[in-house]
Motif scaffolding. Structure first.
Motif, short mmCIF file in Angstrom:
data_model
loop_
_atom_site.label_atom_id
_atom_site.label_comp_id
_atom_site.label_asym_id
_atom_site.label_seq_id
_atom_site.Cartn_x
_atom_site.Cartn_y
_atom_site.Cartn_z
N ARG A 128 50.27 -8.65 29.42
CA ARG A 128 51.60 -8.34 30.01
C ARG A 128 51.41 -7.04 31.17
N PHE B 242 55.97 -3.40 29.77
CA PHE B 242 56.54 -3.34 28.72
C PHE B 242 57.77 -2.81 28.65
N THR B 243 58.98 -3.47 28.73
CA THR B 243 60.30 -2.78 28.88
C THR B 243 61.19 -3.04 27.78
N SER C 244 63.89 -4.28 27.38
CA SER C 244 64.78 -5.55 27.48
C SER C 244 63.73 -6.46 26.72
N ASP C 245 62.69 -6.42 26.53
CA ASP C 245 61.86 -7.22 25.74
C ASP C 245 61.83 -6.96 24.26
N ARG D 91 53.31 -5.65 20.79
CA ARG D 91 53.89 -5.46 22.25
C ARG D 91 53.36 -4.08 22.93
#
Lengths: 193, 166
Positions: free
Chosen positions: A86, A89-90, A92-93, A128
């Motif tokens: 990815r 990584f934000t 919103s994830d 993540r």
């Protein structure tokens, strides 16, 4: 080691014993890279098949477990190298559970996740965060910060120099910390505190 | 003495956080960070992020999948299969993997041959049909038309032959 010598001589039962004895170790290494049982088993099987074909290169200088660990580490690294990472990584994830966990942890004094549910959420969050790293950096950070392995142990398991391990660990820790900082502060505010 | 937050100090704190696992920091290092974090927002954020990162990474490292009871059997079966594959000559392995494709191609070629050479012979028009369009007489006469001699030429040719004979 007797088992290794017997297996080198073509004794299948000796190799079967090696598989039985060392599969927990190989699974432990593969679990750092994969979380699905199917993938872990696939990787572990590949490790033992490679080990069988390379038995001749084991000279008995170090421990057999160390030799097998290196094969396991490199095999898993090769398997995950092609995987797409990815790019960013934000917040919103994040799932609601993950946001809740972060809020809870920030509000508290930093105790470790107690319940099984919390542990799963923390593990998902870790995956993540680790996805911003290369597989090599992930491996380094999980071993040093997760398993409290020494620089020397990581160097032995991977075949890298100790200075390379140090650089990787420093870089990985910094990236993960910065990714976590981004998560904690969003929309001009804070998750909590 | 209160340490003033400045760039160098903030950088120093993040370096401490990044150089090793937070769990292995000495008490003096942790104190230094905490004291500084009281006054420096960025260092407080960095410390909080490092602490939470350490928690999740430790949690991830604890996830270990145990081998199933059948794993040993599965590996040994895969090993025997690998050995069996290696013991077969390369050409035979190639044939085994390609025989379906080769057979399919052979059948397709045979079918194409049948369609190309046998089927067209059956569909060739009958001679009567051809005759209706081009009768043998007209074809012969048309072909000879260019070479046809006049009546006078024929007669003179015959008589010339007779004269020569006398």
């Amino acid at each position: 080691m007797d088992l290794a010598r017997q297996a080198q001589g073509g004794d299948e039962s000796a190799f079967a014993e090696i598989v039985r004895r060392y599969s927990p170790r190989v699974f432990s290494v593969a679990s750092r890279f994969f979380r699905q049982r199917m993938l872990v088993e696939e990787a572990a099987q590949e490790v033992f098949l490679k080990a069988y074909t390379q038995l001749g290169s084991f000279e008995g200088r170090g421990s057999f477990e160390g030799w097998l660990t290196r094969i396991a580490t490199n095999t898993c690294l090769n398997m995950v190298r092609g995987a797409k990472r990815r790019p960013e990584f934000t917040v919103s994830d994040l799932t609601e559970d993950e946001q809740g966990w972060l809020e809870q942890q920030s509000a508290g004094d930093g105790g470790e996740p107690a319940s099984v549910e919390n542990s799963v959420v923390a593990t998902d969050l870790a995956d993540r965060l680790l996805s911003v790293l290369s597989p090599e950096d992930q491996q380094t950070l999980l071993m040093i910060d997760g398993e409290q392995a020494s620089i020397k142990e990581v160097a032995e398991a991977t075949g890298w120099s100790e200075s390379k391990v140090k650089v990787r660990a420093f870089r990985a820790r910094k990236k993960v910390r910065e990714a976590m900082e981004k998560l904690l502060s969003y929309k001009g505010g804070r998750v909590s505190g | 003495m209160i340490k003033m937050p400045d760039k160098i100090n903030a950088r120093h704190i993040t370096e401490i956080l990044d150089k090793g696992s937070i769990a292995l920091l000495s008490e003096s290092e942790l104190n230094e960070i905490r004291v500084h974090a009281l006054e420096c927002m960025s260092c407080r954020d960095a410390y909080e992020a490092a602490r939470l990162s350490a928690v999740v990474i430790k949690s991830r490292a604890e996830v270990t999948i145990e081998p199933s009871p059948f794993f040993q059997t599965r590996v040994m079966a895969a090993l025997r299969e690998q050995q069996a594959v290696e013991s077969v000559p390369a050409m035979l392995r190639l044939w085994r993997s390609a025989k379906v494709l080769v057979s399919t191609m052979a059948v397709t070629t045979a079918a194409l041959a049948v369609v190309s050479f046998i089927q067209p012979a059956q569909t060739t028009p009958a001679p009567e049909q051809t005759a209706s369009a081009y009768s043998a007489y007209s074809v012969i006469m048309d072909q000879d038309a260019d070479d046809q001699m006049s009546y006078e030429q024929v007669l003179s040719t015959i008589y010339e032959d007779d004269d020569d004979a006398r």
